[in-house]
Scaffold this motif. Sequence first.
Motif, PDB file in Angstrom:
ATOM      1  N   LEU A 141      24.890  40.329  29.611  1.00  0.00           N
ATOM      2  CA  LEU A 141      26.045  40.980  30.228  1.00  0.00           C
ATOM      3  C   LEU A 141      25.727  42.424  30.616  1.00  0.00           C
ATOM      4  O   LEU A 141      26.217  42.921  31.632  1.00  0.00           O
ATOM      5  CB  LEU A 141      27.240  40.942  29.271  1.00  0.00           C
ATOM      6  CG  LEU A 141      27.777  39.546  28.921  1.00  0.00           C
ATOM      7  CD1 LEU A 141      28.944  39.645  27.950  1.00  0.00           C
ATOM      8  CD2 LEU A 141      28.198  38.782  30.171  1.00  0.00           C
ATOM      9  N   LEU A 142      24.900  43.101  29.818  1.00  0.00           N
ATOM     10  CA  LEU A 142      24.515  44.476  30.146  1.00  0.00           C
ATOM     11  C   LEU A 142      23.715  44.521  31.447  1.00  0.00           C
ATOM     12  O   LEU A 142      24.000  45.330  32.338  1.00  0.00           O
ATOM     13  CB  LEU A 142      23.696  45.071  29.002  1.00  0.00           C
ATOM     14  CG  LEU A 142      23.104  46.472  29.254  1.00  0.00           C
ATOM     15  CD1 LEU A 142      24.219  47.484  29.493  1.00  0.00           C
ATOM     16  CD2 LEU A 142      22.218  46.896  28.086  1.00  0.00           C
ATOM     17  N   ILE A 143      22.727  43.655  31.562  1.00  0.00           N
ATOM     18  CA  ILE A 143      21.921  43.606  32.796  1.00  0.00           C
ATOM     19  C   ILE A 143      22.813  43.251  33.985  1.00  0.00           C
ATOM     20  O   ILE A 143      22.661  43.798  35.079  1.00  0.00           O
ATOM     21  CB  ILE A 143      20.784  42.585  32.644  1.00  0.00           C
ATOM     22  CG1 ILE A 143      19.836  43.004  31.513  1.00  0.00           C
ATOM     23  CG2 ILE A 143      19.996  42.448  33.955  1.00  0.00           C
ATOM     24  CD1 ILE A 143      18.777  41.972  31.188  1.00  0.00           C
ATOM     25  N   SER A 144      23.746  42.341  33.764  1.00  0.00           N
ATOM     26  CA  SER A 144      24.655  41.922  34.832  1.00  0.00           C
ATOM     27  C   SER A 144      25.484  43.097  35.345  1.00  0.00           C
ATOM     28  O   SER A 144      25.591  43.318  36.557  1.00  0.00           O
ATOM     29  CB  SER A 144      25.577  40.814  34.319  1.00  0.00           C
ATOM     30  OG  SER A 144      26.542  40.470  35.285  1.00  0.00           O
ATOM     31  N   CYS A 145      26.067  43.857  34.438  1.00  0.00           N
ATOM     32  CA  CYS A 145      26.913  44.994  34.847  1.00  0.00           C
ATOM     33  C   CYS A 145      26.111  46.044  35.605  1.00  0.00           C
ATOM     34  O   CYS A 145      26.642  46.708  36.510  1.00  0.00           O
ATOM     35  CB  CYS A 145      27.568  45.627  33.623  1.00  0.00           C
ATOM     36  SG  CYS A 145      28.851  44.609  32.855  1.00  0.00           S
ATOM     37  N   LEU A 146      24.846  46.208  35.251  1.00  0.00           N
ATOM     38  CA  LEU A 146      23.996  47.189  35.929  1.00  0.00           C
ATOM     39  C   LEU A 146      23.542  46.707  37.309  1.00  0.00           C
ATOM     40  O   LEU A 146      23.105  47.515  38.128  1.00  0.00           O
ATOM     41  CB  LEU A 146      22.764  47.497  35.071  1.00  0.00           C
ATOM     42  CG  LEU A 146      23.028  48.203  33.737  1.00  0.00           C
ATOM     43  CD1 LEU A 146      21.744  48.314  32.925  1.00  0.00           C
ATOM     44  CD2 LEU A 146      23.651  49.576  33.959  1.00  0.00           C
ATOM     45  N   SER A 147      23.647  45.412  37.580  1.00  0.00           N
ATOM     46  CA  SER A 147      23.109  44.834  38.820  1.00  0.00           C
ATOM     47  C   SER A 147      24.129  44.712  39.938  1.00  0.00           C
ATOM     48  O   SER A 147      23.769  44.768  41.110  1.00  0.00           O
ATOM     49  CB  SER A 147      22.521  43.440  38.532  1.00  0.00           C
ATOM     50  OG  SER A 147      21.505  43.497  37.552  1.00  0.00           O
ATOM     51  N   MET A 148      25.411  44.548  39.607  1.00  0.00           N
ATOM     52  CA  MET A 148      26.408  44.195  40.618  1.00  0.00           C
ATOM     53  C   MET A 148      26.952  45.422  41.344  1.00  0.00           C
ATOM     54  O   MET A 148      27.155  46.478  40.748  1.00  0.00           O
ATOM     55  CB  MET A 148      27.557  43.410  39.978  1.00  0.00           C
ATOM     56  CG  MET A 148      27.139  42.060  39.447  1.00  0.00           C
ATOM     57  SD  MET A 148      28.505  41.121  38.726  1.00  0.00           S
ATOM     58  CE  MET A 148      28.873  42.079  37.257  1.00  0.00           C
ATOM     59  N   ARG A 149      27.195  45.268  42.639  1.00  0.00           N
ATOM     60  CA  ARG A 149      27.762  46.318  43.479  1.00  0.00           C
ATOM     61  C   ARG A 149      28.823  45.722  44.397  1.00  0.00           C
ATOM     62  O   ARG A 149      28.783  44.539  44.741  1.00  0.00           O
ATOM     63  CB  ARG A 149      26.674  46.991  44.330  1.00  0.00           C
ATOM     64  CG  ARG A 149      25.624  47.747  43.539  1.00  0.00           C
ATOM     65  CD  ARG A 149      26.228  48.985  42.878  1.00  0.00           C
ATOM     66  NE  ARG A 149      25.221  49.752  42.153  1.00  0.00           N
ATOM     67  CZ  ARG A 149      24.898  49.563  40.882  1.00  0.00           C
ATOM     68  NH1 ARG A 149      25.503  48.592  40.199  1.00  0.00           N
ATOM     69  NH2 ARG A 149      24.006  50.315  40.291  1.00  0.00           N
ATOM     70  N   THR A 150      29.776  46.574  44.834  1.00  0.00           N
ATOM     71  CA  THR A 150      30.821  46.131  45.760  1.00  0.00           C
ATOM     72  C   THR A 150      30.679  46.863  47.085  1.00  0.00           C
ATOM     73  O   THR A 150      29.967  47.853  47.194  1.00  0.00           O
ATOM     74  CB  THR A 150      32.220  46.419  45.193  1.00  0.00           C
ATOM     75  OG1 THR A 150      32.372  47.828  45.012  1.00  0.00           O
ATOM     76  CG2 THR A 150      32.426  45.717  43.864  1.00  0.00           C
ATOM     77  N   ARG A 151      31.379  46.343  48.095  1.00  0.00           N
ATOM     78  CA  ARG A 151      31.487  47.021  49.386  1.00  0.00           C
ATOM     79  C   ARG A 151      32.948  47.407  49.576  1.00  0.00           C
ATOM     80  O   ARG A 151      33.856  46.704  49.145  1.00  0.00           O
ATOM     81  CB  ARG A 151      31.034  46.102  50.533  1.00  0.00           C
ATOM     82  CG  ARG A 151      29.610  45.641  50.367  1.00  0.00           C
ATOM     83  CD  ARG A 151      29.180  44.688  51.471  1.00  0.00           C
ATOM     84  NE  ARG A 151      28.983  45.406  52.717  1.00  0.00           N
ATOM     85  CZ  ARG A 151      29.648  45.174  53.832  1.00  0.00           C
ATOM     86  NH1 ARG A 151      30.584  44.241  53.860  1.00  0.00           N
ATOM     87  NH2 ARG A 151      29.404  45.859  54.927  1.00  0.00           N
ATOM     88  N   ALA A 152      33.188  48.543  50.247  1.00  0.00           N
ATOM     89  CA  ALA A 152      34.547  49.092  50.345  1.00  0.00           C
ATOM     90  C   ALA A 152      35.450  48.211  51.195  1.00  0.00           C
ATOM     91  O   ALA A 152      35.016  47.582  52.156  1.00  0.00           O
ATOM     92  CB  ALA A 152      34.495  50.499  50.944  1.00  0.00           C
ATOM     93  N   LEU A 153      36.728  48.173  50.835  1.00  0.00           N
ATOM     94  CA  LEU A 153      37.737  47.452  51.601  1.00  0.00           C
ATOM     95  C   LEU A 153      38.364  48.384  52.633  1.00  0.00           C
ATOM     96  O   LEU A 153      38.603  49.554  52.365  1.00  0.00           O
ATOM     97  CB  LEU A 153      38.838  46.917  50.679  1.00  0.00           C
ATOM     98  CG  LEU A 153      38.378  45.943  49.592  1.00  0.00           C
ATOM     99  CD1 LEU A 153      39.544  45.586  48.702  1.00  0.00           C
ATOM    100  CD2 LEU A 153      37.765  44.704  50.191  1.00  0.00           C
ATOM    101  N   SER A 154      38.642  47.866  53.817  1.00  0.00           N
ATOM    102  CA  SER A 154      39.242  48.700  54.867  1.00  0.00           C
ATOM    103  C   SER A 154      40.724  48.431  55.063  1.00  0.00           C
ATOM    104  O   SER A 154      41.401  49.132  55.788  1.00  0.00           O
ATOM    105  CB  SER A 154      38.518  48.458  56.202  1.00  0.00           C
ATOM    106  OG  SER A 154      38.687  47.125  56.618  1.00  0.00           O
ATOM    107  N   THR A 155      41.262  47.369  54.434  1.00  0.00           N
ATOM    108  CA  THR A 155      42.688  47.061  54.554  1.00  0.00           C
ATOM    109  C   THR A 155      43.324  47.076  53.182  1.00  0.00           C
ATOM    110  O   THR A 155      42.709  46.669  52.204  1.00  0.00           O
ATOM    111  CB  THR A 155      42.906  45.663  55.183  1.00  0.00           C
ATOM    112  OG1 THR A 155      42.242  44.688  54.364  1.00  0.00           O
ATOM    113  CG2 THR A 155      42.361  45.615  56.592  1.00  0.00           C
ATOM    114  N   PRO A 156      44.552  47.537  53.061  1.00  0.00           N
ATOM    115  CA  PRO A 156      45.199  47.577  51.751  1.00  0.00           C
ATOM    116  C   PRO A 156      45.480  46.177  51.233  1.00  0.00           C
ATOM    117  O   PRO A 156      45.714  45.248  52.001  1.00  0.00           O
ATOM    118  CB  PRO A 156      46.508  48.331  52.032  1.00  0.00           C
ATOM    119  CG  PRO A 156      46.770  48.103  53.482  1.00  0.00           C
ATOM    120  CD  PRO A 156      45.425  48.037  54.137  1.00  0.00           C
ATOM    121  N   ALA A 157      45.431  46.031  49.909  1.00  0.00           N
ATOM    122  CA  ALA A 157      45.702  44.735  49.295  1.00  0.00           C
ATOM    123  C   ALA A 157      47.162  44.357  49.486  1.00  0.00           C
ATOM    124  O   ALA A 157      48.068  45.172  49.328  1.00  0.00           O
ATOM    125  CB  ALA A 157      45.371  44.794  47.803  1.00  0.00           C
TER     126      ALA A 157
END
Length: 435
Positions: free
Chosen positions: A221-237
Motif C-alpha cells: 500500500l505504501l508503494i501504491s500511494c507513492l506511485s499514483m497521480r491524478t490529472r486536474a478536472l476542468s468541470t465542477p462535480a
Amino acid sequence: MAQGKFRNELTADENLDVLEEPGRKQPSDSPTPCLESDPPDGGLVAWTTAFGCFLMQIGGHGYSNSFGVYQDFYTRIYLTDQSPSTISWIAALSSFITSSLTLISGRLYDRGWFYHLVIVGSLLQSLALFALSFAKPGQLYMIFIFQGVLIGFAMGLTYGPCIAVIAQHFTKRRTFVMCLVTSGSPLGGIIHPIMLNHLLNGTAGFARGVRISAGFVSVLLLISCLSMRTRALSTPATSYSTVARKCSRDVPYMLMVSGILLAQIGFHFPIYYLQLDSIKHGISKHFSFYSISILNAASVIGRCTAGIIAPYTGLLNLTIASNAACGVIIISMIALSNIPSVVVIGIAYGYFSGVYIAMLTPLLTMVTPDLSELGARMGISFTVTAFGGLLSGPISGALLSPHYRWLIPSIFDGIICLVGSLVLVVMRLVINRQR
C-alpha cells in the motif's frame, strides 16, 4: 443493412456513448469532457499510476479474496463455537461496507480528494490488520470489528477511486488497462492464501501470522500511494441528487445495477466455501489449502484476457456470458468429491468470474456519458449491489447448515446468478430498442 446489424453490437470503445449510433450528431447539451485535455492514453505517469492501482488491488481486494482461508480456520480452529453462516458475516459485512462506502468516496473523488482517500484508507487497513492479530480464540466481536468493519471502511475509501482514476489517463486502452489493474485482486488472492495457510496452520500461529501478512500488505500500500497521480478536472462535480435523478431515468443503467445485484448474491459462494468444501469431502488439507489459490490464479488469466476479448464480443455480451458461466459452474459444485473436481471447478470458476468482474467497471464507465460523474455513478451502483454481497455468504452458510449439506446452496447460488444474467439480457434488448 448487414453493416447496420453489426453496428447494433456494443463495442469496448469508451469514446462512444452506449446509446449513440455511428454518424449521429450529438445534441448541443451533451456533457463536456471532464479533463483539461483528452487523456494521453499512456506515458510514464499513466502507467505508473496503473501500477500503483494494481498494487492496491493486490493489498486490498486481493486480501479480502483470501477470506476462504479465514473461513476454514475460524470454523475448524479459532471460532469453533460459531456456525459457518455466522462466521461468513465477517466477510459479508466487510464487502458490504467496501461497496457501499463508494457512495461517499466516489463523490469525494469527483471533488478532487483522491490522495486523501487512498492515504487514509491505506493507513486504516494497515492498522486494522495489525489490530486483528491481537484477537484471541472465541473473540468473535473483536474479529468482527477489525476484519469486518475497519478493513471494510479502509477498502471502501480506496477501491472506487483507484479504479476510476484510470479513466483520467487512458481512452482507447481504458478497458484493457482496467482489466490489467483489477487482475491485481485475484493475484493477491493467490499470494495471500498460500502465505496465510502456511502461517496460520504452521509454527507462526494466528497472532504472528497475521502480523507478518499485515507488514507485507502495508509495504504494498505504501508503494501504491507513492506511485499514483491524478490529472486536474476542468468541470465542477455534479451534485449527487442530480446524478441520482439521471440514473433513475437511465433504464439500461438501472437494469445493469439490478442484474449485478442479483448475481452478487450467489457470486461469492465458491470464494468463501471452496476450501472448506474440499476439506469436508475428505480431500487432504495440504491440497485443499491451495484450492483458493488455484481459483484466483485462473481469475488472473480471466481478467487479463477479458480486455483482449471484449473488443470482439462487446462489453455487455461478455459480461452476460461470463456471469451465466459462473452460475452453471456453481451448480456443478454438487459434483465436487475429489482432487480433479476441485481443480476443474477452481480453474473454470476462477477464469469466468475473473472475466465477469473485469467487465463491470469498464461497462459502468461506458454507460457514463460525462466522466465527471463517474465517481458518483460508481458509488450509487456499488452501494446498491453491495446488498447482494452482504447477503451472499450468510445465506449460503444458512443453506449449508451445520450438517454441511452442499446441494442446496450450490443450486440456489447458481440459479440466482443465472437470473442476474437474464436481467442483463433484458438490458441488452432495451439498448437495442433505444438505438
